[in-house]
Scaffold this motif. Structure first.
Motif, PDB file in Angstrom:
ATOM      1  N   ARG A  53       0.816  -1.216   0.000  1.00  0.00           N
ATOM      2  CA  ARG A  53       0.000   0.000   0.000  1.00  0.00           C
ATOM      3  C   ARG A  53       0.847   1.263   0.000  1.00  0.00           C
ATOM      4  NH1 ARG A  53      -3.002   1.332   4.161  1.00  0.00           N
ATOM      5  NH2 ARG A  53      -1.790   0.109   5.663  1.00  0.00           N
ATOM      6  N   GLY A  54       2.153   1.109   0.131  1.00  0.00           N
ATOM      7  CA  GLY A  54       3.016   2.285   0.207  1.00  0.00           C
ATOM      8  C   GLY A  54       2.963   2.982   1.540  1.00  0.00           C
ATOM      9  N   ALA A  55       2.468   2.290   2.556  1.00  0.00           N
ATOM     10  CA  ALA A  55       2.329   2.915   3.874  1.00  0.00           C
ATOM     11  C   ALA A  55       3.609   2.817   4.703  1.00  0.00           C
ATOM     12  CB  ALA A  55       1.177   2.263   4.643  1.00  0.00           C
ATOM     13  N   THR A  56       4.493   1.898   4.354  1.00  0.00           N
ATOM     14  CA  THR A  56       5.742   1.755   5.095  1.00  0.00           C
ATOM     15  C   THR A  56       6.625   2.979   4.860  1.00  0.00           C
ATOM     16  OG1 THR A  56       5.667  -0.650   4.912  1.00  0.00           O
ATOM     17  CG2 THR A  56       7.798   0.339   5.405  1.00  0.00           C
ATOM     18  N   GLN A  57       7.082   3.561   5.942  1.00  0.00           N
ATOM     19  CA  GLN A  57       7.935   4.749   5.831  1.00  0.00           C
ATOM     20  C   GLN A  57       9.400   4.372   5.984  1.00  0.00           C
ATOM     21  OE1 GLN A  57       7.008   8.124   8.342  1.00  0.00           O
ATOM     22  NE2 GLN A  57       5.880   9.031   6.659  1.00  0.00           N
ATOM     23  N   TYR A  58      10.186   4.767   4.991  1.00  0.00           N
ATOM     24  CA  TYR A  58      11.629   4.641   5.087  1.00  0.00           C
ATOM     25  C   TYR A  58      12.193   5.989   5.538  1.00  0.00           C
ATOM     26  CZ  TYR A  58      10.769   0.268   2.697  1.00  0.00           C
ATOM     27  OH  TYR A  58      10.316  -0.986   2.388  1.00  0.00           O
ATOM     28  N   ALA A  59      13.477   6.000   5.836  1.00  0.00           N
ATOM     29  CA  ALA A  59      14.061   7.182   6.483  1.00  0.00           C
ATOM     30  C   ALA A  59      13.806   8.457   5.694  1.00  0.00           C
ATOM     31  CB  ALA A  59      15.563   6.963   6.669  1.00  0.00           C
ATOM     32  N   THR A 113      12.744   0.636   9.535  1.00  0.00           N
ATOM     33  CA  THR A 113      12.689  -0.169   8.317  1.00  0.00           C
ATOM     34  C   THR A 113      13.777   0.302   7.366  1.00  0.00           C
ATOM     35  OG1 THR A 113      10.289  -0.362   8.557  1.00  0.00           O
ATOM     36  CG2 THR A 113      11.229  -0.993   6.441  1.00  0.00           C
ATOM     37  N   VAL A 114      14.528  -0.651   6.828  1.00  0.00           N
ATOM     38  CA  VAL A 114      15.621  -0.352   5.909  1.00  0.00           C
ATOM     39  C   VAL A 114      15.299  -1.008   4.572  1.00  0.00           C
ATOM     40  CG1 VAL A 114      18.115  -0.484   5.541  1.00  0.00           C
ATOM     41  CG2 VAL A 114      17.195  -0.360   7.865  1.00  0.00           C
ATOM     42  N   GLY A 115      15.446  -0.249   3.511  1.00  0.00           N
ATOM     43  CA  GLY A 115      15.139  -0.775   2.186  1.00  0.00           C
ATOM     44  C   GLY A 115      16.313  -1.502   1.565  1.00  0.00           C
ATOM     45  N   GLY A 116      16.889  -2.449   2.311  1.00  0.00           N
ATOM     46  CA  GLY A 116      18.046  -3.201   1.847  1.00  0.00           C
ATOM     47  C   GLY A 116      19.330  -2.621   2.394  1.00  0.00           C
ATOM     48  N   GLY A 117      20.193  -3.497   2.893  1.00  0.00           N
ATOM     49  CA  GLY A 117      21.478  -3.054   3.428  1.00  0.00           C
ATOM     50  C   GLY A 117      22.641  -3.807   2.804  1.00  0.00           C
ATOM     51  N   PHE A 118      22.657  -5.137   2.983  1.00  0.00           N
ATOM     52  CA  PHE A 118      23.661  -6.012   2.377  1.00  0.00           C
ATOM     53  C   PHE A 118      25.081  -5.629   2.764  1.00  0.00           C
ATOM     54  CE2 PHE A 118      20.092  -5.384  -0.647  1.00  0.00           C
ATOM     55  CZ  PHE A 118      19.452  -6.579  -0.404  1.00  0.00           C
ATOM     56  N   GLY A 119      25.242  -5.049   3.973  1.00  0.00           N
ATOM     57  CA  GLY A 119      26.552  -4.646   4.447  1.00  0.00           C
ATOM     58  C   GLY A 119      26.894  -3.201   4.175  1.00  0.00           C
TER      59      GLY A 119
END
Length: 724
Positions: free
Chosen positions: A19-25, A227-233
């Motif tokens: 839904r696009g409700a998740t807020q990233y930084a 919530t992080v949209g991907g980190g992978f180090g």
């Protein structure tokens, strides 16, 4: 084969995400927000003579153009000086010194992003450049030999007397992780408190690192990274821009947001460096591997000692009595490399598993049979027992599901109906089963709500799913009204979430805090029988809520390590524990199809079987393996950071030219799990999964290409010209 102990729950954050409700930084809206943009250096190495900011300042809406002179009172929160909150010993824009192309020389702050971008383009500089060494083959590099190489037995004697030997060098290119979420920082300084929103795998490092750098009380620094949209180090320590943005917010007196363009991320963020691997193997007449040596070289920056710990897992897969390794760091003029998914294990497995395949072919043995005949029963490095080890099951079940026995072993002997050459390949991998201490706090209320706060970060890997699964298995709470607070040091002290220790660390803590909460409820009931779920019991006992808190240590850790956790200092341990060694294992079987004239390579199917202990969240676990396999395909056939040796930096620094697989590149992927609890690592029996899922995939692809074409590829990525 797989019998899930835990049900296949839908992702708890799935609905909000679609839904696009998740807020990233960078989504967080703050009143009176300003926008920043960095200006990258145009040289690799040298000093700034001057920075001309007049044209930029003249643009209406520009609030400030900051240079290194505005950051003279900022301390470096680094490993050797203040604390290990950044993996780098150099921080940009604190002096006129320049050490890599693209590092920021100015920070423009403006009313809008568009104005900031326009003004940044008008900043000019004059430089005093120095000679530089852009890559490991350039003149002027430095060789550094770190401590810690693994050796045991007598390699020379065993290798010289072996019946079959092979020797080869394998090369792995530089790569940059490209999470969907760009690196960003939003800083707001008000009322004497600094509030930072940043996608991070280590929000605690930001809290304490920024406090030390800016001379603030850590209690006045609040970091939010739910919530992080991907980190992978890429996001596992304090970044270069964080302190700059925080300081800008303090100077200007308004919130400042910086979202780094992807092109700049290629030059400012850490990356997987170039590495070279010389492998020698010896086999006796009975089919036992009696000797192995591993000489590794890895690119580094000038100031760093970021080790290429290739042998730490490679030495532990097979029962090889005579093993020798060496390691060199080749210091070049680039930004500091760092951890990227399966940072050492992936390139090490490409080299070592390719060499194992070469040894099998040289001896006329089946590659799977050779691996099965040389399995280690105890850890070859220490002699300690493994916490659990089901690699044999990964191999045998994977071979069965894949149809390995139908393979024609002769090179180039398999074709499909369209004339495409078919190749089969196998590769295995392991990854440390690390764990970290965790503090968990749980509140369950009579009104149906619950809240759990604990150490850990959600980078899309499904940590919230695991937390919910573990908690509802212990307490009959309402999962729809459960708030999970992670990635926030104000909720609970935060460890860096990396190295596949997230699930293995949080699950024991969740179970322990649930048990402690249940004990408190039983004390409240005092033997009385009260009907209903725990919320209803609290209501009937007229108690609005009960709080519980626990501290959980990794095996063998002293209680004193909790002080490190509270300061967000590195506190994880593994694979070696006082009484055992913990590893997760993987086996990957790959089929490739190669067009005989153009030599176009396609991975048509993959079968992967994983030993990661108890599978807590089947859906997200399967997703992790899909992602790891696809990344292995990318590493083998697509990904490379192309460097310009004349000017330094990365040429293909965008997603148009940095090639990654698309849907059409991916065939069938069959994932299964051994799903047997690890009895020693923790009470839940959980081991790490996210990184081991990638280990061995690239080698399996290269081995399959050899089976199809007869071409032995020893450098990644594999290109058409390699198999022509």
């Amino acid at each position: 084969m797989t019998t899930h102990t835990f049900p296949d729950r839908a992702r708890v954050d799935a609905l909000d995400k679609v839904r696009g409700a998740t807020q990233y930084a960078a989504d967080v809206a703050v009143d009176r927000m300003t926008h920043a943009m960095t200006v990258p250096s145009e040289i690799v190495k040298g000093r700034l003579v001057s920075v001309d900011v007049q044209a930029a300042r003249a643009i209406p809406g520009v609030l400030r153009v900051l240079t290194y002179q505005d950051f003279q009172d900022v301390a470096e929160a680094v490993l050797g000086a203040v604390g290990p909150y950044s993996f780098r010993t150099y921080h940009a824009m604190l002096s006129d010194r320049l050490i890599y192309r693209g590092e920021p020389i100015a920070l423009v702050v403006a009313e809008t992003l568009e104005i900031a971008i326009e003004a940044a383009a008008l900043v000019t500089a004059t430089y005093a450049p120095d000679a530089f060494s852009p890559n490991i083959d350039a003149e002027g590099t430095e060789v550094f030999v770190p401590e810690g190489s693994i050796s045991f037995g007598d390699f020379d004697q065993a290798f010289d007397s072996a019946a079959v030997t092979i020797e080869a060098e394998y090369n792995h290119a530089a790569q940059h992780q490209n999470p969907m979420e760009l690196i960003s920082t939003t800083a707001d300084f008000r009322g004497g408190h600094l509030y930072i929103h940043e996608g991070s795998q280590s929000s605690g490092a930001i809290k304490f690192g920024v406090a030390l750098s800016l001379g603030l009380d850590p209690e006045r620094v609040h970091v939010m990274s739910p919530t992080v949209g991907g980190g992978f180090g890429q996001k596992n320590s304090m970044q270069q821009q964080t302190v700059l943005v925080a300081r800008a917010a303090m100077l200007i007196g308004r919130p400042v947001k910086l979202v780094l363009p992807r092109g700049q991320i290629f030059h400012m963020a850490t990356y997987r460096p170039v590495s070279r691997h010389r492998i020698r193997l010896g086999l006796d007449a009975a089919g036992k591997i009696v000797a192995a040596s591993y000489d590794g070289q890895q690119q580094n920056s000038r100031a760093e000692t970021f080790r290429g710990a290739f042998s730490e897992t490679a030495a532990r897969i097979y029962a090889i009595a005579n093993y020798r390794s060496s390691e060199q760091l080749i210091r070049t003029d680039t930004q500091s490399p760092g951890f990227m998914r399966a940072p050492f294990e992936h390139p090490a497995s490409f080299a070592f598993e390719s060499a194992i395949d070469e040894l099998a072919h040289a001896a006329g043995l089946d590659p799977v049979a050779l691996r099965l005949a040389n399995q280690a029963e105890t850890d070859p490095v220490t002699g300690l027992p493994f916490t659990s080890r089901h690699l044999v099951e990964c191999l045998t079940e994977g071979a069965r599901r894949f149809g390995w026995d139908d393979r024609s072993p002769a090179i180039g002997s398999m074709q499909d109906a369209d004339g495409l050459l078919i190749g089969y390949g196998v590769g295995v991998g392991c990854y440390k089963a690390a764990t970290s201490p965790v503090i968990a706090r749980l509140r369950v209320s009579a009104d149906g709500r619950s809240r759990i706060s604990l150490s850990g970060h959600e980078m899309g890997q499904g940590m919230r799913n695991v937390i919910v699964a573990a908690l509802v298995a212990r307490l009959d709470i309402d999962p729809q009204q459960l708030e999970v607070i992670i990635g926030e040091p104000d909720g609970a002290p935060q460890h860096v979430t990396a190295g596949s220790w997230g699930t293995a660390s949080v699950v024991p803590a969740v179970e322990a805090v649930a048990d402690e909460w249940r004990r408190k409820l039983d004390d409240l009931r005092d033997g009385r029988s009260v009907a209903g779920n725990v919320h209803q019991v609290l209501f009937r006992l007229k108690r609005p809520y009960i709080d519980a808190e626990v501290q959980v240590l990794a095996p063998g850790q002293p209680v004193a390590v909790m002080d490190r956790l509270r300061q967000s200092l590195p506190s994880a341990v593994g694979p070696q524990y006082p009484e055992f060694v913990g590893l997760s294992f993987s086996a990957h079987f790959v089929e490739v199809r190669v067009e005989p004239s153009t030599r176009r390579i396609r991975v048509s199917r993959v079968v992967s079987v994983i030993d990661c202990g108890t599978v807590m969240s089947p859906r997200t676990a399967e997703s992790q393996v899909y992602g790891g396999v696809i990344w292995g395909i990318a590493a083998a056939l697509r990904e490379i950071s192309e460097q310009d040796p004349r000017y330094g930096g990365v040429l293909n620094n965008d997603l148009a030219d940095y090639v990654v697989p698309v849907n059409a590149d991916i065939g069938a992927i069959d994932v299964s799990f051994v799903n047997k609890p690890d009895p020693l690592l923790n009470a839940a029996g959980v081991k790490g999964l996210g990184e081991v899922a990638m280990v061995g995939v690239a080698a399996a692809i290269a081995n399959a290409v050899h089976h199809a074409t007869g071409k032995r590829i020893r450098s990644l990525p594999i290109r058409i010209e390699d198999v022509l």
